[in-house]
Scaffold this motif. Structure first.
Motif, PDB file in Angstrom:
ATOM      1  N   ASP A  13       0.806  -1.231   0.000  1.00  0.00           N
ATOM      2  CA  ASP A  13       0.000   0.000   0.000  1.00  0.00           C
ATOM      3  C   ASP A  13       0.834   1.275   0.000  1.00  0.00           C
ATOM      4  N   VAL A  14       1.866   1.296  -0.851  1.00  0.00           N
ATOM      5  CA  VAL A  14       2.660   2.504  -1.042  1.00  0.00           C
ATOM      6  C   VAL A  14       2.754   2.797  -2.539  1.00  0.00           C
ATOM      7  N   SER A  15       2.828   4.063  -2.869  1.00  0.00           N
ATOM      8  CA  SER A  15       2.918   4.489  -4.266  1.00  0.00           C
ATOM      9  C   SER A  15       4.358   4.379  -4.766  1.00  0.00           C
ATOM     10  N   ASP A  16       4.507   4.495  -6.071  1.00  0.00           N
ATOM     11  CA  ASP A  16       5.862   4.515  -6.642  1.00  0.00           C
ATOM     12  C   ASP A  16       6.642   5.717  -6.122  1.00  0.00           C
ATOM     13  N   ALA A  17       5.974   6.844  -5.933  1.00  0.00           N
ATOM     14  CA  ALA A  17       6.651   8.033  -5.394  1.00  0.00           C
ATOM     15  C   ALA A  17       7.146   7.765  -3.972  1.00  0.00           C
ATOM     16  N   GLU A  18       6.346   7.055  -3.169  1.00  0.00           N
ATOM     17  CA  GLU A  18       6.778   6.706  -1.813  1.00  0.00           C
ATOM     18  C   GLU A  18       7.940   5.720  -1.855  1.00  0.00           C
ATOM     19  N   ARG A  19       7.941   4.802  -2.820  1.00  0.00           N
ATOM     20  CA  ARG A  19       9.072   3.877  -2.979  1.00  0.00           C
ATOM     21  C   ARG A  19      10.333   4.635  -3.413  1.00  0.00           C
TER      22      ARG A  19
END
Length: 100
Positions: A56-62
């Motif tokens: 439940d994390v976005s690519d931006a958060e990754r």
């Protein structure tokens, strides 16, 4: 370019739930989710090996988390040869013992 939010924290070794709860967000690879604390080299290696298990994390958060991991790795002397988080979780490309 994504910038790191990670900052060194004095806590080292095993973290109890209470210890983890008291860490600032800046001690985590994923600060918003408070996932993967990085308070020493061992925790950085764990963050690398578990990176693809964080849900439940976005690519931006990754992107941001990978920048945080790279900053913590540099601080604690952990070698990372991957240049993109998309390379993590696949066959090991690094000499990092956490990827065995």
């Amino acid at each position: 370019m994504t910038q790191t939010t990670w900052k060194p924290h004095a806590q080292h070794g095993e973290l109890s739930s209470k210890d983890r709860d008291h860490l600032p967000e800046s001690a985590f690879a994923f600060p918003k989710q408070r996932k993967e604390p990085m308070t020493d080299a061992s925790h950085v290696k764990n963050a690398l090996s578990r990176f693809d298990q964080v849900d439940d994390v976005s690519d931006a958060e990754r992107d941001a988390a990978f920048e945080n991991i790279k900053a913590a790795a540099k601080h604690f002397g952990v070698e990372i040869t991957e240049t993109n988080w998309k390379d993590l979780g696949k066959k090991p490309h690094t000499k990092n013992p956490a990827h065995k």
